[in-house]
Design a protein around this motif. Structure first.
Motif, PDB file in Angstrom:
ATOM      1  N   SER A  55       0.857  -1.186   0.000  1.00  0.00           N
ATOM      2  CA  SER A  55       0.000   0.000   0.000  1.00  0.00           C
ATOM      3  C   SER A  55       0.891   1.233   0.000  1.00  0.00           C
ATOM      4  N   ALA A  56       0.259   2.402  -0.128  1.00  0.00           N
ATOM      5  CA  ALA A  56       1.013   3.658  -0.041  1.00  0.00           C
ATOM      6  C   ALA A  56       1.635   3.803   1.348  1.00  0.00           C
ATOM      7  N   ALA A  57       0.913   3.362   2.394  1.00  0.00           N
ATOM      8  CA  ALA A  57       1.459   3.409   3.755  1.00  0.00           C
ATOM      9  C   ALA A  57       2.676   2.494   3.875  1.00  0.00           C
ATOM     10  N   GLY A  58       2.648   1.371   3.187  1.00  0.00           N
ATOM     11  CA  GLY A  58       3.803   0.477   3.168  1.00  0.00           C
ATOM     12  C   GLY A  58       5.006   1.126   2.523  1.00  0.00           C
ATOM     13  N   ALA A  59       4.758   1.904   1.477  1.00  0.00           N
ATOM     14  CA  ALA A  59       5.854   2.627   0.821  1.00  0.00           C
ATOM     15  C   ALA A  59       6.444   3.674   1.764  1.00  0.00           C
ATOM     16  N   ASP A  60       5.593   4.312   2.573  1.00  0.00           N
ATOM     17  CA  ASP A  60       6.082   5.288   3.552  1.00  0.00           C
ATOM     18  C   ASP A  60       6.986   4.609   4.577  1.00  0.00           C
ATOM     19  N   ALA A  62       8.668   1.868   4.140  1.00  0.00           N
ATOM     20  CA  ALA A  62       9.895   1.484   3.439  1.00  0.00           C
ATOM     21  C   ALA A  62      10.845   2.674   3.311  1.00  0.00           C
ATOM     22  N   TYR A  63      10.293   3.840   3.021  1.00  0.00           N
ATOM     23  CA  TYR A  63      11.125   5.036   2.917  1.00  0.00           C
ATOM     24  C   TYR A  63      11.769   5.364   4.262  1.00  0.00           C
ATOM     25  N   ALA A  64      11.013   5.263   5.346  1.00  0.00           N
ATOM     26  CA  ALA A  64      11.569   5.535   6.684  1.00  0.00           C
ATOM     27  C   ALA A  64      12.706   4.568   6.990  1.00  0.00           C
ATOM     28  N   ILE A  65      12.524   3.300   6.652  1.00  0.00           N
ATOM     29  CA  ILE A  65      13.574   2.307   6.883  1.00  0.00           C
ATOM     30  C   ILE A  65      14.808   2.639   6.050  1.00  0.00           C
ATOM     31  N   ALA A  66      14.621   2.925   4.761  1.00  0.00           N
ATOM     32  CA  ALA A  66      15.756   3.254   3.894  1.00  0.00           C
ATOM     33  C   ALA A  66      16.475   4.499   4.387  1.00  0.00           C
ATOM     34  N   LEU A  67      15.716   5.465   4.847  1.00  0.00           N
ATOM     35  CA  LEU A  67      16.273   6.738   5.297  1.00  0.00           C
ATOM     36  C   LEU A  67      17.185   6.564   6.504  1.00  0.00           C
TER      37      LEU A  67
END
Length: 194
Positions: A55-60, A62-67
């Motif tokens: 979902s879009a929330a899942g992408a958020d 993922a971005y926090a983890i990558a960041l």
């Protein structure tokens, strides 16, 4: 490395091992950086954000983890606009930016920038089942990220050294007592600073 890899791994221990392996293979020369991204043009051409992250929330999440897993973060526009299909790098298509998504990205990027001092400290990653739990330690300062890249809730134990301490939850900006454990809802992430 792509944060979508987080979703392909069976346990958070696999993520810890992957980050530790990347770190060990990266020269300590102040010129070489590991790039962490959640989506790029090659990935976006093959799968939509929802297919990659649920979902879009899942992408958020993922971005926090990558960041926050070290290295240099990257962000690609198909995620910024909540694009629902695949996006070919070679095809022009006008797209409208999603203002709520931009506000969310700006918010987490501001948190990232405001924690640059403590992120110079030691990165510790914990084995936390299917969730991501990491901590930066610099003197008495600590930065803790707990993220759930899954479509169901999980309980996560916080680092015992900060349980019971007064911390600031950086997304809401509220002061609180660091709990011993938190329940992370699907795709939720929390960032604490002491």
């Amino acid at each position: 490395s792509a944060a979508s890899d987080v979703y392909k791994r069976q346990t958070q221990a696999d993520i810890v091992n992957a980050v530790e392996e990347e770190t060990a293979q990266t020269p300590d020369d102040n010129a070489t950086r590991v790039m962490h991204y959640s989506v790029n043009h090659d990935v976006a051409a093959e799968k939509s954000v929802d297919q990659l992250f649920g979902s879009a929330a899942g992408a958020d999440a993922a971005y926090a983890i990558a960041l926050f897993t070290g290295g240099t973060p990257m962000f690609y526009t198909s995620q910024l606009i909540d694009y629902q299909g695949t996006a070919s790098f070679f095809t022009y298509e006008a797209s409208a930016f999603n203002s709520s998504k931009i506000a969310k990205v700006k918010s987490i990027n501001e948190i990232f920038k405001s924690t640059a001092d403590v992120r110079q400290g030691q990165l510790r990653m914990f084995r936390a089942g299917k969730c991501v739990l990491l901590e930066y330690v610099l003197g008495d300062s600590r930065l803790v990220l707990a993220a759930n890249p899954n479509d169901r809730a999980f309980d996560v134990k916080m680092p015992i050294e900060v349980a019971g301490e007064t911390v600031t939850e950086l997304i809401s900006g509220t002061q609180t007592t660091m709990p011993v454990a938190v329940t992370l809802e699907p795709y939720q992430y929390i960032i604490y600073r002491k």
